[in-house]
Design a protein around this motif. Structure first.
Motif, PDB file in Angstrom:
ATOM      1  N   THR A  16       0.827  -1.214   0.000  1.00  0.00           N
ATOM      2  CA  THR A  16       0.000   0.000   0.000  1.00  0.00           C
ATOM      3  C   THR A  16       0.855   1.256   0.000  1.00  0.00           C
ATOM      4  N   SER A  17       2.074   1.172   0.534  1.00  0.00           N
ATOM      5  CA  SER A  17       2.961   2.343   0.528  1.00  0.00           C
ATOM      6  C   SER A  17       3.321   2.735  -0.895  1.00  0.00           C
ATOM      7  N   LEU A  18       3.464   1.743  -1.781  1.00  0.00           N
ATOM      8  CA  LEU A  18       3.778   2.028  -3.182  1.00  0.00           C
ATOM      9  C   LEU A  18       2.605   2.703  -3.868  1.00  0.00           C
ATOM     10  N   PHE A  19       1.408   2.203  -3.618  1.00  0.00           N
ATOM     11  CA  PHE A  19       0.214   2.780  -4.229  1.00  0.00           C
ATOM     12  C   PHE A  19       0.042   4.234  -3.794  1.00  0.00           C
ATOM     13  N   PHE A  20       0.296   4.494  -2.509  1.00  0.00           N
ATOM     14  CA  PHE A  20       0.222   5.869  -2.004  1.00  0.00           C
ATOM     15  C   PHE A  20       1.242   6.751  -2.710  1.00  0.00           C
ATOM     16  N   LEU A  21       2.472   6.259  -2.834  1.00  0.00           N
ATOM     17  CA  LEU A  21       3.561   7.089  -3.338  1.00  0.00           C
ATOM     18  C   LEU A  21       3.397   7.433  -4.810  1.00  0.00           C
ATOM     19  N   TRP A  22       3.034   6.434  -5.643  1.00  0.00           N
ATOM     20  CA  TRP A  22       2.931   6.785  -7.065  1.00  0.00           C
ATOM     21  C   TRP A  22       1.675   7.616  -7.335  1.00  0.00           C
ATOM     22  N   GLY A  23       0.664   7.483  -6.501  1.00  0.00           N
ATOM     23  CA  GLY A  23      -0.482   8.375  -6.617  1.00  0.00           C
ATOM     24  C   GLY A  23      -0.093   9.805  -6.278  1.00  0.00           C
ATOM     25  N   PHE A  24       0.704   9.957  -5.225  1.00  0.00           N
ATOM     26  CA  PHE A  24       1.178  11.276  -4.797  1.00  0.00           C
ATOM     27  C   PHE A  24       1.996  11.936  -5.903  1.00  0.00           C
ATOM     28  N   LEU A  82      11.614   1.724  -8.151  1.00  0.00           N
ATOM     29  CA  LEU A  82      11.841   2.769  -7.152  1.00  0.00           C
ATOM     30  C   LEU A  82      13.164   3.502  -7.398  1.00  0.00           C
ATOM     31  N   ALA A  83      14.203   2.750  -7.779  1.00  0.00           N
ATOM     32  CA  ALA A  83      15.507   3.362  -8.026  1.00  0.00           C
ATOM     33  C   ALA A  83      15.458   4.303  -9.234  1.00  0.00           C
ATOM     34  N   ILE A  84      14.788   3.888 -10.299  1.00  0.00           N
ATOM     35  CA  ILE A  84      14.665   4.735 -11.497  1.00  0.00           C
ATOM     36  C   ILE A  84      13.895   6.008 -11.173  1.00  0.00           C
ATOM     37  N   ALA A  85      12.796   5.882 -10.437  1.00  0.00           N
ATOM     38  CA  ALA A  85      11.988   7.048 -10.079  1.00  0.00           C
ATOM     39  C   ALA A  85      12.787   8.024  -9.217  1.00  0.00           C
ATOM     40  N   ALA A  86      13.613   7.499  -8.313  1.00  0.00           N
ATOM     41  CA  ALA A  86      14.435   8.366  -7.458  1.00  0.00           C
ATOM     42  C   ALA A  86      15.432   9.164  -8.293  1.00  0.00           C
ATOM     43  N   CYS A  87      16.058   8.508  -9.264  1.00  0.00           N
ATOM     44  CA  CYS A  87      17.010   9.204 -10.138  1.00  0.00           C
ATOM     45  C   CYS A  87      16.316  10.323 -10.918  1.00  0.00           C
ATOM     46  N   ALA A  88      15.095  10.070 -11.360  1.00  0.00           N
ATOM     47  CA  ALA A  88      14.343  11.082 -12.114  1.00  0.00           C
ATOM     48  C   ALA A  88      14.036  12.291 -11.229  1.00  0.00           C
ATOM     49  N   CYS A  89      13.652  12.043  -9.970  1.00  0.00           N
ATOM     50  CA  CYS A  89      13.363  13.157  -9.057  1.00  0.00           C
ATOM     51  C   CYS A  89      14.598  14.033  -8.862  1.00  0.00           C
ATOM     52  N   LEU A  90      15.782  13.423  -8.841  1.00  0.00           N
ATOM     53  CA  LEU A  90      17.015  14.198  -8.700  1.00  0.00           C
ATOM     54  C   LEU A  90      17.245  15.100  -9.904  1.00  0.00           C
ATOM     55  N   MET A  91      16.715  14.704 -11.073  1.00  0.00           N
ATOM     56  CA  MET A  91      16.890  15.504 -12.287  1.00  0.00           C
ATOM     57  C   MET A  91      16.113  16.819 -12.247  1.00  0.00           C
ATOM     58  N   PHE A  92      15.103  16.904 -11.389  1.00  0.00           N
ATOM     59  CA  PHE A  92      14.333  18.138 -11.297  1.00  0.00           C
ATOM     60  C   PHE A  92      15.187  19.295 -10.762  1.00  0.00           C
ATOM     61  N   GLN A 143      -5.896   0.442  -4.095  1.00  0.00           N
ATOM     62  CA  GLN A 143      -5.957   1.655  -4.900  1.00  0.00           C
ATOM     63  C   GLN A 143      -6.521   2.831  -4.098  1.00  0.00           C
ATOM     64  N   ALA A 144      -7.261   2.530  -3.033  1.00  0.00           N
ATOM     65  CA  ALA A 144      -7.772   3.602  -2.177  1.00  0.00           C
ATOM     66  C   ALA A 144      -6.609   4.368  -1.543  1.00  0.00           C
ATOM     67  N   PHE A 145      -5.525   3.661  -1.243  1.00  0.00           N
ATOM     68  CA  PHE A 145      -4.355   4.331  -0.690  1.00  0.00           C
ATOM     69  C   PHE A 145      -3.608   5.103  -1.770  1.00  0.00           C
ATOM     70  N   ASN A 146      -3.746   4.660  -3.022  1.00  0.00           N
ATOM     71  CA  ASN A 146      -3.259   5.464  -4.142  1.00  0.00           C
ATOM     72  C   ASN A 146      -3.994   6.800  -4.159  1.00  0.00           C
ATOM     73  N   SER A 147      -5.290   6.742  -3.939  1.00  0.00           N
ATOM     74  CA  SER A 147      -6.102   7.962  -3.905  1.00  0.00           C
ATOM     75  C   SER A 147      -5.791   8.830  -2.699  1.00  0.00           C
ATOM     76  N   LEU A 148      -5.365   8.198  -1.598  1.00  0.00           N
ATOM     77  CA  LEU A 148      -4.936   8.986  -0.445  1.00  0.00           C
ATOM     78  C   LEU A 148      -3.728   9.847  -0.836  1.00  0.00           C
ATOM     79  N   GLY A 149      -2.822   9.263  -1.617  1.00  0.00           N
ATOM     80  CA  GLY A 149      -1.673  10.015  -2.105  1.00  0.00           C
ATOM     81  C   GLY A 149      -2.081  11.162  -3.006  1.00  0.00           C
TER      82      GLY A 149
END
Length: 427
Positions: A16-24, A82-92, A143-149
């Motif tokens: 559920t932590s993943l669903f929250f995070l990618w929704g966020f 998760l590793a790929i997404a983290a690298c992308a966030c650093l590009m911002f 997916q409800a936790f995705n929506s929480l994000g």
């Protein structure tokens, strides 16, 4: 030593932590679009390139991700994603510092690549962690936790990204070189630090999943799945999957199109006349409705057919968007925000109905469905073109067409399951 039920329960809680995070992260795009539109003085069509680059990644990498999972399993896919997404966030950080819209777009594509791999791994994993009869309900709950994000993200974005006043093009021409540099530095910082924070969270989760011992789930075969077709050579040979892929395309396109335009729509003088930071907070009602609906939907689908719930919600969403188009002021504002409640069960229900009965082709089917998320790249740009030509208000006819197709798919699946159940009883 845990029994399988407890093991599955623990795994679902961690997922559920993943669903929250990618929704966020996905919803944070809705806050960045009006910010980047103003900073780079973009048209609606140009601003929607953010969603085009983000959701185009789903089309490009989803099917390869499905094949990759066969080699590194679900847990490995989650760690790499998760590793790929983290690298992308650093590009911002450099994108904001260099004031480069092109670099922002590249970062969005890479970020979505990591999230795509997470979705291709996590969605079917959840459907297989338990009884296949309750897969729709289980996926809807996670997916409800995705929506929480997605509910929390607008407040986060409004506070840290939209809170800085963006100057108009005319105002920028009045600034000297030193003032312009200082202004761009402030605007860059409002984007840099939030995404550095997200990079740290993503890397921490990657390390957590590396050390966790998640249950290994063998892909179910068609013989032990109820209401399945005879096994075929490819997931593409299952009509309910292909039609479901189109439904995912339409659903994500509609949801993203609405979310992407909300800040500008609520700021329109004929609707809410709200400043950007205030409008951004109202976006939480749209995503919060989806969260509430998913908790309710998870319970409702224990009692009724998921396909019927899908068709009903699609009809309600279509009527609400039509009401938005035909009205102004508070009525138009709250009717479009209420669409989020109808969106609630659509993605998990379409997904679980589409992969039902695929057996060993479940991984491939998941990849095809996630590739269909490219609707979030194409339809917002289409709506942006319409907004530039006929106005932001009338352009909402695009989601109306999407919900009409989803209604068809819900009816199709309801009839299909009735037919399969009748055939099963006759045996």
């Amino acid at each position: 030593m845990y029994n399988s039920q407890n093991t599955y329960s623990g795994a679902l809680k961690v997922l559920t932590s993943l669903f929250f995070l990618w929704g966020f992260i996905t919803c944070l795009n809705d806050m960045l679009i009006p910010h980047l539109k103003a900073v780079f003085t973009l048209s609606y069509t140009q601003a929607m390139l953010v969603q085009f680059c983000f959701f185009a990644a789903y089309f490009v990498v989803s099917i390869p991700c499905g094949y990759l999972l066969k080699k590194i399993d679900y847990q490995g896919g989650i760690i790499v994603g998760l590793a790929i997404a983290a690298c992308a966030c650093l590009m911002f950080y450099p994108a904001a510092a260099l004031h480069s819209y092109a670099l922002f777009l590249i970062a969005f594509f890479i970020l979505a690549t990591g999230i795509t791999l997470l979705q291709v791994a996590a969605n079917p994993y959840v459907t297989e962690l338990g009884d296949s009869q309750t897969a729709s309900s289980r996926l809807t709950l996670t997916q409800a936790f995705n929506s929480l994000g997605t509910t929390v993200a607008p407040y986060f974005g409004a506070l840290f990204i939209l809170s800085n006043t963006v100057k108009s093009p005319a105002e920028l021409t009045l600034l000297d070189a030193q003032q312009l540099s200082a202004y761009q530095s402030v605007q860059a910082t409002s984007v840099q630090y939030p995404y550095l924070f997200l990079a740290g969270v993503l890397l921490s989760l990657a390390m957590l999943f590396f050390y966790l011992k998640l249950p290994k789930i063998a892909t179910q075969t068609s013989e032990n799945q109820p209401l399945s077709y005879t096994e075929k050579h490819s997931a593409w040979h299952y009509p309910h999957l292909v039609l479901g892929a189109i439904a995912i395309f339409m659903y994500v396109g509609a949801e993203v199109s609405i979310g992407s335009f909300l800040v500008n729509f609520l700021g329109d003088a004929q609707i809410g006349n709200l400043p950007e930071a205030e409008a951004g907070k109202y976006v939480s009602f749209y995503w919060g409705g989806a969260m509430l609906g998913r908790f309710v939907g998870a319970a409702v689908m224990q009692k009724t057919t998921p396909a019927k719930v899908l068709a009903f919600n699609a009809i309600c969403a279509m009527l609400l968007v039509l009401l938005t188009i035909l009205s102004t002021g508070s009525l138009a504002m709250w009717s479009i925000l209420a669409v989020g409640l109808c969106n609630s069960v659509m993605f998990p229900t379409i997904f679980s109905l589409a992969v039902a009965g695929l057996g060993p082709h479940t991984g491939q089917g998941s990849g095809i469905l996630c590739a269909s998320i490219v609707g979030g790249a194409i339809l917002p740009v289409l709506q942006g073109l319409c907004a530039d030509s006929i106005g932001i208000h009338a352009a909402f006819f695009v989601p109306v067409l999407c919900y009409a197709y989803i209604m068809f798919y819900g009816v199709y699946q309801a009839l299909r399951f009735r037919s399969l159940l009748t055939a099963e009883k006759s045996l």
